[in-house]
Design a protein around this motif. Structure first.
Motif, PDB file in Angstrom:
ATOM      1  N   HIS A 242       1.646   4.626  -2.635  1.00 46.91           N
ATOM      2  CA  HIS A 242       1.741   6.060  -2.333  1.00 46.91           C
ATOM      3  C   HIS A 242       3.069   6.621  -2.834  1.00 46.91           C
ATOM      4  O   HIS A 242       3.130   7.669  -3.452  1.00 46.91           O
ATOM      5  CB  HIS A 242       1.684   6.291  -0.813  1.00 46.91           C
ATOM      6  CG  HIS A 242       0.306   6.234  -0.227  1.00 46.91           C
ATOM      7  ND1 HIS A 242      -0.729   6.996  -0.694  1.00 46.91           N
ATOM      8  CD2 HIS A 242      -0.202   5.524   0.820  1.00 46.91           C
ATOM      9  CE1 HIS A 242      -1.821   6.759   0.032  1.00 46.91           C
ATOM     10  NE2 HIS A 242      -1.529   5.860   0.956  1.00 46.91           N
TER      11      HIS A 242
ATOM     12  N   ALA B 150      -2.659   3.691  -3.868  1.00 45.01           N
ATOM     13  CA  ALA B 150      -2.117   2.790  -2.844  1.00 45.01           C
ATOM     14  C   ALA B 150      -2.923   1.487  -2.792  1.00 45.01           C
ATOM     15  O   ALA B 150      -2.364   0.399  -2.674  1.00 45.01           O
ATOM     16  CB  ALA B 150      -2.113   3.489  -1.488  1.00 45.01           C
TER      17      ALA B 150
ATOM     18  N   GLU C 210      -4.776   7.613  -2.194  1.00 44.67           N
ATOM     19  CA  GLU C 210      -5.263   6.376  -1.576  1.00 44.67           C
ATOM     20  C   GLU C 210      -5.662   5.362  -2.649  1.00 44.67           C
ATOM     21  O   GLU C 210      -5.410   4.167  -2.516  1.00 44.67           O
ATOM     22  CB  GLU C 210      -6.456   6.654  -0.653  1.00 44.67           C
ATOM     23  CG  GLU C 210      -6.103   7.356   0.653  1.00 44.67           C
ATOM     24  CD  GLU C 210      -5.029   6.648   1.480  1.00 44.67           C
ATOM     25  OE1 GLU C 210      -4.884   5.413   1.395  1.00 44.67           O
ATOM     26  OE2 GLU C 210      -4.299   7.361   2.199  1.00 44.67           O
TER      27      GLU C 210
ATOM     28  N   HIS D  76       0.837  -1.206   0.000  1.00 46.66           N
ATOM     29  CA  HIS D  76       0.000   0.000   0.000  1.00 46.66           C
ATOM     30  C   HIS D  76       0.874   1.260   0.000  1.00 46.66           C
ATOM     31  O   HIS D  76       0.709   2.153  -0.834  1.00 46.66           O
ATOM     32  CB  HIS D  76      -0.906  -0.045   1.239  1.00 46.66           C
ATOM     33  CG  HIS D  76      -1.782   1.159   1.415  1.00 46.66           C
ATOM     34  ND1 HIS D  76      -3.104   1.179   1.027  1.00 46.66           N
ATOM     35  CD2 HIS D  76      -1.537   2.380   1.950  1.00 46.66           C
ATOM     36  CE1 HIS D  76      -3.625   2.364   1.302  1.00 46.66           C
ATOM     37  NE2 HIS D  76      -2.705   3.120   1.876  1.00 46.66           N
TER      38      HIS D  76
HETATM   39 ZN   LIG Z   1      -2.877   5.155   2.465  1.00 46.34          ZN
END
Ligand SMILES: [Zn+2]
Length: 682
Positions: free
Chosen positions: A481, A510, A507, A477
């Motif tokens: 980013h 990610a 987000e 994740h």
């Molecule tokens: Zn995040």
């Protein structure tokens, strides 16, 4: 929406009395000097400067002097000012960020004990007073004199035809669109701290909840924080076939009493009393699961609307900033027009499209078939759509620990991981060269750089026995980013446009990396059925949180319409809004009216109209994910999207997918998933 051209000093509550005369004089003088072609820029610049000029900034002679020397009357001077500012602000932001990162090192990384000194230094923000400083030394006024402040309406209408340089100028001016006095900012920070404190201590000791026959459904010592842990306990209880339903009904009752403030004040964060939330009877705790002594003769007097007094604090503190923010003169406008850059009316329309979708009753039917009973209101938190896994967590832990015994091992494997996601070997090397992997103290996070040449940091947890699967999943994740941060900083044409339109976008990137974590481990991708379950889970969560967001929005409007209401009146209004929203969009699905559960979120009390970010985030994530699927490969598509930078969400999404931000991608994916799940069941 207030226009930015309503005359001199509009929106300046502390405008000196002589300002109109100076503006008239300067406007004539500059137009004579630079010619008619500059007239519009001169008017705009003067209006923008005087909207923020205060007596303490100088008398009329100081203003006139400043304008005469500060105004760029020809393109070459304007270009020079723009280039200097762009370079200088990158240096400033970049180095401030470096200081912050270094100062937080001991707190953020797994580096041994934290001293009290580390807390002080980690909490220090060297950039806290920058905007104030730049108004004081007049750098902000140079920007306001030469570059355009815009409203969201203007950015939406004209933005698509602006050049990249024009966009960069707009972002430059936006850094100084507000001049909020220090005491007003302090008031906001205090309201945030007080409400945050109230929320963080709002625990229910659930072993002390009594059923009709005095039975205790929950284990000793269990303390559930409202609303998060209460909601998560409802979710977890689907797996409890003996007491799950009774627990869920009981928590719903507790939540309703919190929203309506009929909860006895004495039961909040107090294991010294037993409480039957249905009859509302309170008695001294008959069992002890803490150091607390049982309360003698506890009273069941209700909590006296403190929840709403807290919410009102955030409103009143925010409202004091309104006069100093001419292009977004309410907290509602600042949230939608500045932070999200999607007009509130459009957000509402998107949310309504989700809650009104004909898919909702179909998914509801599927849930009823699975739980073998009619839906009850707490089933807005149904948690039974679960992607199955071929591997147990233990197996995955073993695979990960072997592959990544240390943070360095992960660091070295980054190019390889990125190539599995479709990045070319060259791009994978480039990205890997810009990521530093650190061992995190906490769960992990991604920290991008703020200036070119600096690296992005991937913080992840590595145990002595090596990385476990959960950390690997989080690292995937955070790596998403980081990759977004690298492209949108280093590969964007104007540094003033670095980043993404808002946090939902980073987000989304990610989550795309995270969703491919098994492939990153060299394991087969999840099956289609598992994918469909995940989609339905997200759809149902969006349906739930869209209603919560609609309540948050309506409550803020009510507060602006009733600025002098009492906390009790705000209580009644919130309860009514929660019921109305429920009756409108949920009652027909749940076959029950007047439910107040949508008002239970704690963020509504302490987060200043933050809740709409959640459903918008879901919609944006689906759009980006659908586009990646269409493109067939993540790498090149990711890079193409992320280089667009921080323009408006709609413009960004048009460039990325051909369509503005909207709910269609989510609804389309849910339709597909529902068909797949129903087909598999038949
Ligand atoms: Zn995040």
């Amino acid at each position: 929406m207030q226009s930015s051209s309503t005359g001199p000093a509009a929106g300046n509550p502390v405008s000196p009395p002589w300002i109109s005369a100076s503006v008239a004089k300067l406007s004539h003088e500059l137009a004579t000097r630079y010619g008619d072609s500059q007239r519009a820029r001169i008017q705009r610049g003067l209006q923008q400067v005087t909207a923020f000029w205060r007596t303490e900034d100088g008398d009329h002679a100081a203003l006139e002097d400043f304008v005469r020397t500060g105004f760029a009357g020809d393109q070459a001077t304007l270009d020079a000012i723009f280039d200097r500012l762009e370079h200088m602000l990158e240096q400033l932001g970049g180095h401030m960020h470096e200081i912050n990162r270094e100062f937080r090192q001991q707190l953020d990384l797994d580096l041994g004990p934290v001293l009290p000194l580390d807390e002080i230094i980690g909490g220090y923000d060297p950039s806290a007073h920058l905007v104030d400083d730049f108004f004081h030394n007049k750098l902000a006024f140079v920007v306001l004199l030469n570059f355009p402040l815009t409203t969201l309406a203007e950015r939406l209408k004209d933005g698509p035809s602006w050049s990249r340089r024009q966009w960069a100028e707009v972002r430059l001016a936006q850094s100084f669109s507000k001049r909020i006095p220090a005491d007003v900012n302090l008031g906001i920070a205090q309201a945030e701290a007080q409400t945050g404190q109230y929320i963080s201590e709002y625990n229910i000791w659930v072993h002390h909840l009594l059923g009709a026959h005095g039975q205790r459904l929950f284990p000793p010592k269990m303390r559930l924080l409202s609303h998060w842990s209460l909601r998560d306990e409802i979710k977890a209880s689907y797996a409890d076939s003996s007491n799950g339903l009774a627990k869920q009904r009981m928590i719903q009752q507790v939540m309703e009493r919190i929203v309506t403030q009929t909860i006895p004040a004495v039961v909040v964060n107090n294991p010294g009393v037993d409480w039957n939330p249905f009859t509302n009877a309170v008695t001294p705790a008959a069992v002890s699961d803490s150091d607390f002594l049982p309360a003698a003769q506890p009273h069941n007097r209700r909590e006296p609307d403190i929840r709403y007094a807290m919410l009102q604090k955030t409103f009143l503190a925010s409202k004091r900033a309104d006069p100093y923010s001419p292009t977004a003169p309410t907290l509602i406008a600042r949230r939608f027009d500045e932070n999200r850059e999607i007009p509130e009316a459009r957000v509402r329309a998107m949310l309504e499209q989700v809650v009104n979708s004909p898919l909702v009753p179909q998914v509801a039917k599927l849930i009823e078939a699975r739980i073998k009973r009619p839906l009850e209101p707490f089933d807005i938190w149904y948690s039974g759509f679960r992607p199955g896994s071929q591997y147990t967590e233990v197996q995955l832990d073993e695979i990960v620990a072997k592959k990544y015994p240390t943070a360095e091992a992960y660091q070295q494997d980054i190019p390889n991981l990125l190539m599995k996601l479709g990045f070319s070997s060259e791009r994978a090397q480039y990205l890997a060269g810009n990521i530093v992997v650190d061992s995190a103290r906490g769960a992990g996070h991604a920290m991008g750089a703020e200036m070119r040449g600096e690296k992005a940091h991937l913080r992840t947890r590595v145990e002595k026995t090596g990385m476990n699967y959960k950390s690997f999943n989080v690292a995937a994740h955070e790596m998403g980013h980081n990759v977004e941060q690298i492209f949108s900083l280093n590969d964007v044409d104007h540094i003033l446009l670095k980043g993404v339109p808002n946090t939902a976008f980073t987000e989304a990137f990610a989550f795309i990396f995270q969703g491919h974590d098994l492939e990153l481990l060299g394991l087969p991708a999840p099956e289609a059925k598992s994918e469909a379950e995940k989609l339905l889970n997200n759809f149902w969560a969006t349906y739930e949180i869209a209603g919560v967001a609609l309540v948050d929005m309506a409550v803020w409007h009510w507060m602006y319409e009733h600025p002098r209401a009492s906390p009790e009146e705000l209580n009644h209004a919130t309860v009514q809004i929660s019921k109305d929203t429920w009756n409108h969009y949920y009652a027909s699905v749940f076959r029950k009216k007047d439910i107040v559960l949508l008002g239970v979120y704690s963020h509504m009390i302490d987060a200043f109209l933050y809740l709409p970010d959640y459903p918008i985030g879901h919609l944006i994530a689906f759009q980006i994910e659908e586009q990646m699927k269409k493109a067939g490969s993540i790498g090149p598509e990711f890079e193409r999207m992320a280089k667009m930078g921080a323009v408006t969400p709609d413009l960004w999404m048009e460039h990325a997918t051909g369509k503005p931000v909207g709910a269609e991608a989510l609804l389309e994916a849910a339709r597909r998933a529902l068909a797949a799940v129903n087909e598999a069941a038949n």
